[in-house]
Design a protein around this motif. Structure first.
Motif, PDB file in Angstrom:
ATOM      1  N   ARG A   2       0.398   1.868   5.046  1.00  0.00           N
ATOM      2  CA  ARG A   2      -0.459   2.347   4.302  1.00  0.00           C
ATOM      3  C   ARG A   2      -0.356   1.722   2.890  1.00  0.00           C
ATOM      4  NH1 ARG A   2      -1.064   7.765   6.328  1.00  0.00           N
ATOM      5  NH2 ARG A   2      -1.355   8.885   4.404  1.00  0.00           N
ATOM      6  N   ASN A   3      -1.528   2.030   2.099  1.00  0.00           N
ATOM      7  CA  ASN A   3      -1.540   1.286   0.960  1.00  0.00           C
ATOM      8  C   ASN A   3      -1.037   2.353  -0.198  1.00  0.00           C
ATOM      9  OD1 ASN A   3      -3.790   2.961   0.054  1.00  0.00           O
ATOM     10  ND2 ASN A   3      -5.244   1.472   0.515  1.00  0.00           N
ATOM     11  N   GLU A  10      -6.669  -0.843   4.027  1.00  0.00           N
ATOM     12  CA  GLU A  10      -5.906  -1.964   2.964  1.00  0.00           C
ATOM     13  C   GLU A  10      -6.938  -2.851   2.443  1.00  0.00           C
ATOM     14  OE1 GLU A  10      -2.860  -3.648   5.046  1.00  0.00           O
ATOM     15  OE2 GLU A  10      -1.537  -1.625   5.256  1.00  0.00           O
ATOM     16  N   SER A  93      -9.066  -6.953  -0.991  1.00  0.00           N
ATOM     17  CA  SER A  93      -8.065  -6.097  -0.776  1.00  0.00           C
ATOM     18  C   SER A  93      -8.364  -4.825  -1.639  1.00  0.00           C
ATOM     19  CB  SER A  93      -6.810  -6.726  -1.530  1.00  0.00           C
ATOM     20  OG  SER A  93      -6.605  -6.994  -2.819  1.00  0.00           O
ATOM     21  N   TYR A  94      -7.426  -3.621  -1.329  1.00  0.00           N
ATOM     22  CA  TYR A  94      -7.741  -2.454  -2.040  1.00  0.00           C
ATOM     23  C   TYR A  94      -7.168  -2.736  -3.445  1.00  0.00           C
ATOM     24  CZ  TYR A  94      -6.270   2.069  -3.440  1.00  0.00           C
ATOM     25  OH  TYR A  94      -6.152   3.323  -4.285  1.00  0.00           O
TER      26      TYR A  94
END
Length: 317
Positions: A2-3, A10, A93-94
């Protein structure tokens, strides 16, 4: 895995402008040319304002800040777009998406406030010409520029504080060419009402309040110009603020069109076209609009670019 926001997503995929490969290449060439020209124009303005002592006045001080902001602006949005054209991969990316979003919001809000400050500066110069040096000293100009930057980055931090707390469970496809608020809010799988409310309220403060200041300043300017007895005098007075007025109309109209109703606007692909206007075209046009009709800036450009070519060189004995 999980981010940081507690979601499963993610990375995001930026759709960009999905077209045929040949048209993709054409778009890449177009945006790359715009990118290089915008870099050149704004670097030239910043360096000219910095190096030319006759331009060390509030009007050009604010113009230098605007050009520096445009340099930063295009480096937040255009490289990602160009990379997508080359690799056909719009993955981000997130953390990269949130970082891009933070700087994009900060710079957009800063520009809104800075344009209002520039309108106020023109109001003082035209309506209070004799008292202008005392009303707009260098210290006040510096504080106004700092307030523009500070308010923009603070507003962005508050928006991102609420957006980053949302969960993104999928899908992760963003129908845009950069990470923007509207598409991200449409992708979240958690309650987004609070984030939408904060976004809307801060947009009102950072867009409409500066716009009110701009409209008020130009209303006073028009009244003052109409009182000038000669047509030549009226033309000369209005010409000093025409460039700024054109930039204000283009920037605020596109910004209001996009962000007045962010949730609704995302359903239309026109949102991307409007975004191109204020993230790519406006930074490209600003230097030309401000400088082509400004004799003082053109003379300073010549000295900056050609001055060294005419300097006498020592001839060895």
């Amino acid at each position: 895995m999980r981010n940081l926001s507690g979601s499963h997503v993610e990375e995001f995929v930026l759709v960009g402008f999905p077209t045929s490969p040949s048209f993709q290449l054409l778009l890449f060439v177009f945006f790359f040319a715009i990118y290089l020209l915008t870099l050149l124009e704004n670097i030239l303005i910043v360096s000219t304002v910095w190096l030319t002592s006759s331009l060390h006045r509030p009007m050009y001080f604010f113009l230098g800040h605007l050009s520096f902001l445009e340099l930063w602006y295009i480096n937040v949005t255009i490289p990602r777009l160009l990379g997508a054209f080359l690799t056909q991969d719009g993955r981000v990316s997130y953390v990269g998406c949130m970082t891009q979003l933070y700087f994009f919001i900060a710079l957009a809000c800063t520009e809104c406030v800075l344009l209002a400050v520039m309108a106020y500066d023109r109001y003082l110069a035209i309506c209070e010409p004799l008292r202008y040096p005392s009303l707009m000293p260098a210290s006040l100009a510096t504080r106004l520029a700092a307030a523009s930057w500070g308010s923009g980055f603070f507003s962005s931090m508050m928006k991102l504080l609420f957006i980053s707390r949302l969960s993104y469970c999928g899908p992760n496809i963003i129908n845009h060419f950069f990470c923007d608020i509207s598409p991200l809010l449409n992708l979240t799988c958690s309650d987004k009402e609070q984030a939408e409310l904060v976004d809307f309220l801060l947009a009102l403060v950072m867009i409409l309040l500066p716009l009110v200041a701009v409209v008020s300043s130009y209303a006073a300017i028009i009244v003052a110009i109409l009182k000038i007895p000669t047509a030549q005098g009226r033309h000369k007075a209005f010409s000093t603020c025409t460039s700024h007025l054109v930039v204000v109309v283009i920037y605020y109209s596109s910004t209001l069109f996009t962000y007045a109703r962010p949730r609704a606007m995302y359903t239309f692909n026109y949102n991307k076209v409007i975004s191109v206007l204020y993230t790519v075209i406006v930074p490209f046009l600003n230097p030309a609009i401000y400088c082509l009709r400004n004799k003082e800036m053109k003379d300073a450009f010549r000295k900056t670019i050609l001055g060294r070519c005419h300097q006498p060189r020592d001839v060895p004995d």
